[in-house]
Design an enzyme around this catalytic site. Structure first.
Site, PDB file in Angstrom:
ATOM      1  N   LYS A 142       0.834  -1.203   0.000  1.00 16.39           N
ATOM      2  CA  LYS A 142       0.000   0.000   0.000  1.00 16.39           C
ATOM      3  C   LYS A 142       0.869   1.253   0.000  1.00 16.39           C
ATOM      4  O   LYS A 142       0.674   2.173  -0.813  1.00 16.39           O
ATOM      5  CB  LYS A 142      -0.934  -0.005   1.205  1.00 16.39           C
ATOM      6  CG  LYS A 142      -1.945   1.143   1.194  1.00 16.39           C
ATOM      7  CD  LYS A 142      -2.779   1.168   2.476  1.00 16.39           C
ATOM      8  CE  LYS A 142      -3.661  -0.033   2.598  1.00 16.39           C
ATOM      9  NZ  LYS A 142      -4.810   0.032   1.647  1.00 16.39           N
ATOM     10  N   ARG A 148      -3.844   2.840   8.526  1.00 14.33           N
ATOM     11  CA  ARG A 148      -4.088   1.559   7.859  1.00 14.33           C
ATOM     12  C   ARG A 148      -2.823   0.717   7.842  1.00 14.33           C
ATOM     13  O   ARG A 148      -1.713   1.235   7.805  1.00 14.33           O
ATOM     14  CB  ARG A 148      -4.529   1.763   6.402  1.00 14.33           C
ATOM     15  CG  ARG A 148      -5.788   2.594   6.200  1.00 14.33           C
ATOM     16  CD  ARG A 148      -5.992   2.822   4.706  1.00 14.33           C
ATOM     17  NE  ARG A 148      -7.086   3.734   4.403  1.00 14.33           N
ATOM     18  CZ  ARG A 148      -8.320   3.356   4.095  1.00 14.33           C
ATOM     19  NH1 ARG A 148      -8.615   2.082   4.065  1.00 14.33           N
ATOM     20  NH2 ARG A 148      -9.248   4.246   3.825  1.00 14.33           N
ATOM     21  N   GLY A 168      -8.750  -7.447   4.361  1.00 17.71           N
ATOM     22  CA  GLY A 168      -9.664  -7.609   5.487  1.00 17.71           C
ATOM     23  C   GLY A 168      -9.078  -8.262   6.718  1.00 17.71           C
ATOM     24  O   GLY A 168      -9.741  -8.392   7.739  1.00 17.71           O
ATOM     25  N   MET A 203      -6.335  -7.309   8.521  1.00  9.85           N
ATOM     26  CA  MET A 203      -5.693  -6.436   9.490  1.00  9.85           C
ATOM     27  C   MET A 203      -6.584  -5.234   9.778  1.00  9.85           C
ATOM     28  O   MET A 203      -7.582  -5.009   9.117  1.00  9.85           O
ATOM     29  CB  MET A 203      -4.331  -6.005   8.970  1.00  9.85           C
ATOM     30  CG  MET A 203      -3.550  -7.200   8.501  1.00  9.85           C
ATOM     31  SD  MET A 203      -1.922  -7.411   9.060  1.00  9.85           S
ATOM     32  CE  MET A 203      -1.448  -5.991   9.921  1.00  9.85           C
ATOM     33  N   ARG A 215      -3.156  -1.650  -6.393  1.00  7.66           N
ATOM     34  CA  ARG A 215      -2.350  -2.855  -6.179  1.00  7.66           C
ATOM     35  C   ARG A 215      -2.689  -3.838  -7.279  1.00  7.66           C
ATOM     36  O   ARG A 215      -3.756  -3.754  -7.899  1.00  7.66           O
ATOM     37  CB  ARG A 215      -2.634  -3.471  -4.812  1.00  7.66           C
ATOM     38  CG  ARG A 215      -4.081  -3.916  -4.609  1.00  7.66           C
ATOM     39  CD  ARG A 215      -4.341  -4.350  -3.184  1.00  7.66           C
ATOM     40  NE  ARG A 215      -5.749  -4.635  -2.946  1.00  7.66           N
ATOM     41  CZ  ARG A 215      -6.285  -4.836  -1.756  1.00  7.66           C
ATOM     42  NH1 ARG A 215      -5.529  -4.784  -0.683  1.00  7.66           N
ATOM     43  NH2 ARG A 215      -7.566  -5.095  -1.630  1.00  7.66           N
ATOM     44  N   HIS A 257     -16.089  -8.680   1.413  1.00 12.99           N
ATOM     45  CA  HIS A 257     -15.090  -9.579   2.013  1.00 12.99           C
ATOM     46  C   HIS A 257     -15.246 -10.997   1.481  1.00 12.99           C
ATOM     47  O   HIS A 257     -14.277 -11.649   1.083  1.00 12.99           O
ATOM     48  CB  HIS A 257     -15.249  -9.563   3.544  1.00 12.99           C
ATOM     49  CG  HIS A 257     -14.357 -10.529   4.250  1.00 12.99           C
ATOM     50  ND1 HIS A 257     -14.761 -11.793   4.614  1.00 12.99           N
ATOM     51  CD2 HIS A 257     -13.059 -10.435   4.611  1.00 12.99           C
ATOM     52  CE1 HIS A 257     -13.768 -12.421   5.198  1.00 12.99           C
ATOM     53  NE2 HIS A 257     -12.720 -11.617   5.220  1.00 12.99           N
ATOM     54  N   ARG A 277       3.689 -47.677  -7.905  1.00 15.51           N
ATOM     55  CA  ARG A 277       3.832 -48.382  -6.626  1.00 15.51           C
ATOM     56  C   ARG A 277       3.116 -49.723  -6.746  1.00 15.51           C
ATOM     57  O   ARG A 277       1.892 -49.795  -6.613  1.00 15.51           O
ATOM     58  CB  ARG A 277       3.237 -47.529  -5.500  1.00 15.51           C
ATOM     59  CG  ARG A 277       4.000 -46.231  -5.266  1.00 15.51           C
ATOM     60  CD  ARG A 277       3.170 -45.150  -4.627  1.00 15.51           C
ATOM     61  NE  ARG A 277       2.151 -44.654  -5.564  1.00 15.51           N
ATOM     62  CZ  ARG A 277       1.549 -43.465  -5.454  1.00 15.51           C
ATOM     63  NH1 ARG A 277       1.871 -42.659  -4.472  1.00 15.51           N
ATOM     64  NH2 ARG A 277       0.639 -43.091  -6.332  1.00 15.51           N
ATOM     65  N   ARG A 308       8.388 -49.340  -9.336  1.00 12.96           N
ATOM     66  CA  ARG A 308       9.068 -49.662  -8.076  1.00 12.96           C
ATOM     67  C   ARG A 308       8.677 -51.078  -7.648  1.00 12.96           C
ATOM     68  O   ARG A 308       7.495 -51.422  -7.615  1.00 12.96           O
ATOM     69  CB  ARG A 308       8.661 -48.667  -6.986  1.00 12.96           C
ATOM     70  CG  ARG A 308       9.385 -48.885  -5.668  1.00 12.96           C
ATOM     71  CD  ARG A 308       8.989 -47.843  -4.636  1.00 12.96           C
ATOM     72  NE  ARG A 308       7.629 -48.038  -4.158  1.00 12.96           N
ATOM     73  CZ  ARG A 308       7.013 -47.209  -3.326  1.00 12.96           C
ATOM     74  NH1 ARG A 308       7.623 -46.104  -2.912  1.00 12.96           N
ATOM     75  NH2 ARG A 308       5.778 -47.445  -2.927  1.00 12.96           N
ATOM     76  N   SER A 329      15.872 -41.952  -7.992  1.00  7.17           N
ATOM     77  CA  SER A 329      14.627 -41.222  -7.800  1.00  7.17           C
ATOM     78  C   SER A 329      14.491 -40.959  -6.305  1.00  7.17           C
ATOM     79  O   SER A 329      14.572 -41.895  -5.503  1.00  7.17           O
ATOM     80  CB  SER A 329      13.437 -42.036  -8.308  1.00  7.17           C
ATOM     81  OG  SER A 329      12.242 -41.305  -8.140  1.00  7.17           O
ATOM     82  N   GLY A 380      12.761 -40.466  -3.070  1.00  4.54           N
ATOM     83  CA  GLY A 380      11.484 -40.704  -2.400  1.00  4.54           C
ATOM     84  C   GLY A 380      11.403 -39.794  -1.186  1.00  4.54           C
ATOM     85  O   GLY A 380      11.766 -40.184  -0.076  1.00  4.54           O
ATOM     86  N   THR A 381      10.961 -38.573  -1.408  1.00  6.76           N
ATOM     87  CA  THR A 381      11.070 -37.559  -0.354  1.00  6.76           C
ATOM     88  C   THR A 381      10.117 -37.783   0.811  1.00  6.76           C
ATOM     89  O   THR A 381      10.326 -37.218   1.882  1.00  6.76           O
ATOM     90  CB  THR A 381      10.843 -36.156  -0.938  1.00  6.76           C
ATOM     91  OG1 THR A 381       9.614 -36.135  -1.669  1.00  6.76           O
ATOM     92  CG2 THR A 381      11.988 -35.765  -1.857  1.00  6.76           C
ATOM     93  N   ASN A 382       9.078 -38.604   0.610  1.00  6.05           N
ATOM     94  CA  ASN A 382       8.202 -38.903   1.752  1.00  6.05           C
ATOM     95  C   ASN A 382       9.001 -39.623   2.837  1.00  6.05           C
ATOM     96  O   ASN A 382       9.055 -39.203   3.993  1.00  6.05           O
ATOM     97  CB  ASN A 382       7.015 -39.766   1.325  1.00  6.05           C
ATOM     98  CG  ASN A 382       6.162 -39.092   0.271  1.00  6.05           C
ATOM     99  OD1 ASN A 382       6.240 -37.891   0.070  1.00  6.05           O
ATOM    100  ND2 ASN A 382       5.335 -39.868  -0.407  1.00  6.05           N
ATOM    101  N   ASP A 383       9.628 -40.747   2.457  1.00  7.86           N
ATOM    102  CA  ASP A 383      10.409 -41.507   3.436  1.00  7.86           C
ATOM    103  C   ASP A 383      11.717 -40.816   3.786  1.00  7.86           C
ATOM    104  O   ASP A 383      12.199 -40.925   4.918  1.00  7.86           O
ATOM    105  CB  ASP A 383      10.691 -42.922   2.903  1.00  7.86           C
ATOM    106  CG  ASP A 383       9.558 -43.886   3.249  1.00  7.86           C
ATOM    107  OD1 ASP A 383       8.623 -43.466   3.963  1.00  7.86           O
ATOM    108  OD2 ASP A 383       9.611 -45.055   2.831  1.00  7.86           O
ATOM    109  N   CYS A 392      10.051 -38.281  -6.720  1.00 10.72           N
ATOM    110  CA  CYS A 392       8.731 -38.894  -6.899  1.00 10.72           C
ATOM    111  C   CYS A 392       7.890 -38.884  -5.635  1.00 10.72           C
ATOM    112  O   CYS A 392       6.820 -39.480  -5.603  1.00 10.72           O
ATOM    113  CB  CYS A 392       8.865 -40.328  -7.418  1.00 10.72           C
ATOM    114  SG  CYS A 392       9.777 -41.405  -6.302  1.00 10.72           S
ATOM    115  N   TYR A 435      13.729 -34.586 -13.733  1.00 12.17           N
ATOM    116  CA  TYR A 435      12.269 -34.623 -13.778  1.00 12.17           C
ATOM    117  C   TYR A 435      11.693 -34.595 -12.365  1.00 12.17           C
ATOM    118  O   TYR A 435      12.385 -34.865 -11.380  1.00 12.17           O
ATOM    119  CB  TYR A 435      11.759 -35.864 -14.513  1.00 12.17           C
ATOM    120  CG  TYR A 435      12.016 -37.177 -13.818  1.00 12.17           C
ATOM    121  CD1 TYR A 435      11.106 -37.683 -12.884  1.00 12.17           C
ATOM    122  CD2 TYR A 435      13.155 -37.930 -14.087  1.00 12.17           C
ATOM    123  CE1 TYR A 435      11.338 -38.891 -12.246  1.00 12.17           C
ATOM    124  CE2 TYR A 435      13.399 -39.131 -13.449  1.00 12.17           C
ATOM    125  CZ  TYR A 435      12.484 -39.611 -12.527  1.00 12.17           C
ATOM    126  OH  TYR A 435      12.718 -40.797 -11.881  1.00 12.17           O
TER     127      TYR A 435
END
Length: 888
Positions: free
Chosen positions: A26, A96, A105, A107, A352, A468, A574, A630, A777, A779-782, A844, A864
Site C-alpha cells: 500500500k 491503515r 480484510g 488487518m 495494487r 469480504h 507403486r 518400483r 529417484s 522418495g522424499t516422503n520416506d 517422486c 524430472y
C-alpha cells in the site's frame, strides 16, 4: 539515525514501487502514484521494520519514531492547510496496515482519527454540514473502540439498529445531525460502562493507540490463519500508513468506490467495480448498503435501476477511467483501485495488483501478451501454479435440471454441492468429519476465515462483488455467490428461506459461482475443458521449462488421466497398490502368510498374470514415454487381517484354522513396520518376489511393444536401498530374468535398474551406489521421515503447534525441507553424477507437485519431477517458472 518514516504528497514521495519490502504494497504504491502526479491525499508510511522492532521489544515502538511521525504530520498539515487537533480546521487521518503481500480484510484500520468533542464541531462548521461531522465521529468511535480498545463492534451495531428503529429510519443515511449526536453520546457512555475508561479525546493519544493496534493486528488470529494459507512469512511484518482523510460522505456530490481495471472473475477487458454515494470506504466492502455500478454497461447488465457513476458523476468518471488506463499500463498488470470523490474532486487511495480467479488470470495474461504489454515468459510467471486446481474443479452440467431457489452476484466461479451450515465453526466440523459444507452467512467477516477455507462454497445474502466474501473466495478459488437478496437467513432458527422453499441446517444445496444461482439439492457436474487460454499458457510453459514432468500412477485410469494433463511418463508406479482390491488382496495375503518358498511361489504364480496385465496397460497408455516401476515395497502389516472377524474370514478363504492364522500374523508383527521388513529387504529375503515382478515387467514390455509398435524401456526401481550390496543382489536377479524373457520372446529389451534414495545413508553413499544404479529417484516422503525421525502419519498431531510457535515455517511433508532433506538430495545428486555423469535424477515423493519444492529441484539440476495426476499441470507450470527465474 534509522529512517522509520517515508512521506508522500503534493506530487512528491520519498519512496516508490521498488520499496515495497519496507513500505509494504500500500505505502509503496501510494508513493508511486504520487510520483506519477496522480491525486493522492498526503501522508506518511511507517516502515515494516518498526513492526519487527515492536515484537522484539515487548510490543513497544522505538523512541525515535514519534518525532519522525510528527514531522511527517507537519508536512501533511502544510499541504492540506489543516492542523492535527485544531479546533478550527482540523486534519483528520486514516491509519491503515500495509503488508508486503496483500491480506484483504485481515488487518485493522481506523478512519477519521483526530475527532473529539471539539474538533467534530469544527469539522461540521468548516464543511458546512453538521450531519456529516457527527456521522464521521460515530464511525471513528465505533472503529477505534473495536480496534484499539477491544469493545466488540456488534455492541455498537445493536445500538445503531435500536436507535434507527426508534427514530423510524431504515438507512444510516436517514439520520440527522442531532440524531447522530445522540448516538455518539450513547456510544461514549457504553464505552465507559463496559471498559471503565472514557473514550480518549487527545488526538495524539488516539494516533499512537491506532498505530500500536495496527502492529498488534499482524498477530491476530485471522491474520495468522491467512498467512498460513497463503505462505506469507510472519517475519515480513506490516507497515503502517497515516494519510489525510478525504470524505466520500460529504453529501450527494461525494462518493467512494472500489474498482478493477479488468474483470477479476472473467478477465474481460472492461472497467469493473462499484461505488456508493455519500459513503465511506468500509461501506462498500462491508455490504451494509447495496453498491451501484461504476459503468453504464455494467448497470444495464445487472438490471439495477440506480444510476452508474458514469452517468451520475461524468467528470470524475472520465478522470478515473484515464487513471485506470495509466496505472494498468504503468504496472503492466490489472489493478485493484480504491477511490473517494469529495464534493466532485477525485482522490486515489490505493492501487495494487488485483487478485483474480485463475480463469481470469489466464485470460488476462494471454490478452496482455497479445496486446504487447508482457512477454510469454512473463505471462507464464504470473499464474500461481497452486491455483490451477480451480480449473480442475467441476462445473454444473448444462443439461442438468436446475431447481432455482435464489440468486445473487457471481462472485467466484465454479460450482459445489454440500450441506448448509450457518457458522464457520460448523464448516470446520463438517470438514473434519468428511462432510461437504456450504457456508451460508448474511455477510462474512475476517473472523470467518477458518470456516471459509473449510467450506466447499460460500453464500451471502448481502454484499457486492468487492465484499469480504467475494474477495476472499476468489483468492481461495472456491465458488461464491454474494448479495443473494432473493433469500433470507433466519440465524436464530438456522433456516435459509428461498424462493418457495425453507431449508434448514444440513439440507443439500448447490452453488453456481459462475451464474450466481443457488439450487436445491445435488446437481450433476462436469469437468472443465483445459483448452483455450489454459492451453496457450501451458504451451508457453512447456517451451520454457527444462525439467520433464511425470506422474505417480498405479492404474491405467491414473495413467490416462495424467497423460491427458500432459504427463511425460510415469515416475513412480507403486506395485503394492495394485494388490489392495478385489480378490488380489487374498492372493497377496496367501503369499505373505506362506510358511515356505513353495507356498510363496504358488501364490506368486497367481499374482504374476495380474501384474503383467497391469504393466501392459501402463506401457501401452504411456507408449513412447518412460515408465518407472518400483518393486514391491509394502510394510507387510498393511495387507494382513487385524480383527478377529477379518482373521476368521481370511482363514476360511485360505482353508486354515483361525488360531493358526492368528499365530502366523503375530509372528510377522513388527514394532516399527515403516523401518522394518520392507523394500529391498523383502526382495533379499524372498528373491522369488523379485523374479515374479521382473518377469511380469519384461513380458508386459514385449506385449506392449508388439501392440503399439513403440519400444518400451522399463525403469525398474529398487526401494529402500542403503547399501550397494543390497542393490547388487537384487539387480542380479532382475538381469537374470531379463535374459530369460528376451531369449523366450526373441526380442531385445532395453531397461534401466536404479534405486529410490529415501534413506540418509543412501544419500551419503550415493557415489558408491551409483556404480550399480543407472538412475536415482528421490522418495522424499520416506527421506523426510528418516531424516527428521518422525512419522508423517503421526506428525500431524504436533506440526501445527510447531508452526504456530514459529519453530518451523512449513510442514516438511508438504513443502520440502531445503536445509536438511534438501541438502541430502543435493549431496546425493552431486556424488551420484560424479560416479556416473549421465545419471538420470528425479523426485517422486509428494513434493513433486509442490511449486516451492519444484523450484529447488530446478536449482540443483534434477531431470524430472513426478506427482499425482491432477497436479501434473501445476508441476508443468512451476517447472517453467523455475526455469524462467533461473535464466533471469
Amino acid at each position: 539515525m534509522t529512517n522509520w518514516v517515508y512521506t508522500f504528497g503534493d506530487g512528491k514521495a520519498e519512496g516508490g514501487a521498488g520499496d515495497f519490502e519496507r513500505l509494504g504494497g500500500k505505502g509503496a504504491n501510494l508513493a508511486e502514484m504520487c510520483n506519477l502526479g496522480l491525486p493522492v491525499p498526503p501522508g506518511l508510511t511507517i516502515v515494516s521494520d518498526v513492526c519487527t522492532f515492536y515484537y522484539k521489544n515487548g510490543r513497544k515502538i522505538p523512541d525515535e519514531l514519534k518525532p519522525q511521525v510528527m514531522r511527517g504530520l507537519q508536512r501533511m498539515e502544510a499541504i492540506t492547510g489543516r492542523k492535527f487537533g485544531d479546533t478550527e480546521r482540523p486534519l483528520l487521518v486514516s491509519v491503515r496496515s500495509g503488508g508486503r503481500a496483500s491480506m484483504p480484510g485481515m488487518m485493522d484500520t481506523v478512519l477519521n482519527l483526530g475527532l473529539n468533542d471539539a474538533t467534530v464541531q469544527a469539522l461540521g462548521h468548516d464543511a458546512g454540514d453538521a450531519r456529516f461531522a457527527w456521522d464521521s465521529y460515530r464511525r471513528f468511535i465505533q472503529m477505534y473502540a473495536d480496534v484499539v480498545m477491544g469493545l466488540d463492534n456488534e455492541v455498537f451495531e445493536e445500538i445503531l439498529e435500536d436507535e434507527k428503529a426508534r427514530f423510524g429510519h431504515e438507512f444510516d443515511t436517514d439520520l440527522t445531525a442531532v440524531e447522530w449526536q445522540h448516538v455518539v453520546s450513547i456510544y461514549k457512555t457504553v464505552i465507559e460502562e463496559e471498559l471503565g475508561q472514557a473514550f480518549p479525546q487527545e488526538p495524539e493519544v488516539q494516533l499512537w493507540g491506532a498505530v500500536s493496534a495496527v502492529f498488534a493486528s499482524w498477530m491476530n488470529a485471522r491474520a495468522v490463519t491467512y498467512r498460513q494459507l497463503h505462505n506469507i512469512p510472519e517475519a515480513w511484518g506490516t507497515a503502517v500508513n497515516i494519510q489525510a482523510m478525504v470524505f466520500g460522505n460529504l453529501g450527494n456530490s461525494s462518493a467512494t468506490g472500489v474498482a478493477f481495471t479488468r474483470n477479476p472473475s472473467t478477465g474481460e477487458k472492461e472497467l469493473y467495480g462499484e461505488f456508493l454515494v455519500n459513503a465511506q470506504g468500509e461501506d462498500v466492502v462491508a455490504g451494509i448498503r447495496t453498491p451501484q455500478s461504476i459503468t453504464e454497461v455494467a448497470r444495464i447488465a445487472s438490471g439495477y435501476d440506480k444510476p452508474s457513476m458514469e452517468k451520475l458523476m461524468p467528470e470524475a468518471f472520465a478522470e478515473f477511467r484515464g487513471i485506470c488506463a495509466q496505472l494498468e499500463a504503468h504496472y503492466r498488470d490489472v489493478q485493484d483501485l480504491e477511490f473517494t470523490i469529495e464534493r466532485g474532486k477525485l482522490w486515489m487511495l490505493q492501487t495494487r495488483n488485483a487478485k483474480r480467479t485463475t480463469k481470469a488470470a489466464m485470460k488476462i495474461a494471454v490478452d496482455m501478451v497479445d496486446e504487447g504489454l508482457i512477454t510469454e515468459d512473463e505471462a507464464v510467471s504470473r499464474i500461481e501454479p497452486s491455483t490451477l486446481d480451480q480449473l480442475l474443479h467441476p462445473t454444473i452440467d448444462p443439461r442438468a435440471r436446475r431447481e432455482l431457489i435464489g440468486s445473487g452476484l457471481p462472485a467466484s466461479p465454479g460450482a459445489a454441492t454440500g450441506e448448509i451450515v450457518f457458522t464457520a465453526e460448523e464448516a470446520i466440523i463438517a470438514e473434519e468429519e468428511g462432510r461437504k459444507a456450504i457456508l451460508v452467512r448474511i455477510e462474512t467477516s475476517p473472523e470467518d476465515i477458518h470456516g471459509m477455507h473449510a467450506a466447499e462454497a460460500i453464500l451471502t445474502t448481502r454484499g457486492g462483488m468487492t465484499s469480504h466474501a467475494a474477495v476472499v473466495a476468489r483468492g481461495m478459488g472456491i465458488p461464491c455467490v454474494v448479495g443473494a437478496g432473493t433469500m433470507r437467513i433466519d440465524m436464530r432458527n438456522e433456516k435459509l428461506i428461498g424462493i418457495g422453499v425453507i431449508l434448514k441446517k444440513g439440507d443439500i444445496v448447490t452453488i453456481d459461482g459462475s451464474t450466481g444461482q443457488v439450487l436445491k439439492g445435488e446437481v450433476p457436474m462436469i469437468q472443465p475443458e483445459l483448452s483455450g487460454d489454459f492451453g496457450r499458457i501451458m504451451a508457453w510453459a512447456d517451451r520454457s521449462r527444462r525439467m520433464t514432468v511425470r506422474t505417480n500412477a498405479d492404474t491405467p485410469a491414473d495413467a490416462r488421466a495424467a497423460r491427458s494433463f500432459g504427463a511425460e511418463g510415469i515416475g513412480l508406479c507403486r506395485t503394492e497398490h495394485m494388490f489392495f482390491e478385489g480378490d488380489r488382496i487374498h492372493v497377496m495375503r496367501e503369499m505373505i502368510l506362506a510358511e515356505d518358498e513353495a507356498g510363496r511361489r504358488a501364490a506368486l504364480a497367481k499374482l504374476m498374470p495380474m501384474q503383467r496385465l497391469d504393466f501392459t496397460g501402463l506401457f501401452t497408455i504411456m507408449h513412447g514415454l518412460p515408465v518407472t516401476i518400483r518393486l514391491l515395497d509394502p510394510p507387510l502389516h498393511e495387507f494382513l487381517p487385524k480383527t478377529d472377524e477379518e482373521i476368521a474370514e481370511v482363514a476360511g478363504i485360505m482353508g486354515m484354522e483361525p488360531a493358526g492364522l492368528r499365530q502366523r500374523v503375530d509372528a510377522l508383527h513388527e514394532f516399527n513396520p515403516m523401518l522394518g521388513h520392507r523394500g529391498c529387504r523383502l526382495a533379499i529375503s524372498y528373491p522369488e518376489i523379485v523374479e515374479m515382478q521382473a518377469r511380469a515387467i519384461f513380458e508386459a514390455a514385449v506385449l506392449a511393444a508388439r501392440e503399439t509398435g513403440a519400444a518400451v524401456v522399463p525403469e525398474i526401481m529398487v526401494p529402500l536401498v542403503g547399501l550397494r550390496s543390497e542393490l547388487d543382489y537384487v539387480k542380479a536377479r532382475i538381469d537374470e530374468v531379463a535374459r530369460a524373457v528376451m531369449t523366450e520372446a526373441k526380442m531385445k529389451i532395453d531397461y534401466l535398474v536404479g534405486t529410490m534414495i529415501e534413506l540418509p545413508r543412501a544419500a551419503l553413499r550415493a557415489h558408491i551406489i551409483a556404480e550399480a544404479a543407472e538412475f536415482f529417484s528421490f522418495g522424499t516422503n520416506d527421506l523426510t521421515q528418516t531424516t527428521f525421525g518422525m512419522s508423517r502419519d503421526d506428525a500431524a498431531a504436533f506440526i501445527p503447534t510447531y508452526q504456530r510457535k514459529g519453530i518451523i515455517e512449513h510442514d516438511p511433508f508438504i513443502s520440502l525441507d531445503f536445509d536438511g532433506v534438501g541438502e541430502l538430495i543435493r549431496i546425493a545428486s552431486e556424488r551420484g553424477r560424479r560416479t556416473r555423469n549421465d545419471m538420470k535424477l528425479g523426485i517422486c515423493g509428494e513434493h513433486g507437485g509442490d511449486p516451492a519444492s519444484i523450484h529447488f529441484c530446478e536449482d540443483i539440476g534434477l531431470d524430472y519431477v513426478s506427482c499425482s495426476p491432477f497436479r501434473v499441470p501445476i508441476a508443468r507450470l512451476a517447472a517453467a517458472q523455475a526455469a524462467i527465474k533461473g535464466r533471469a
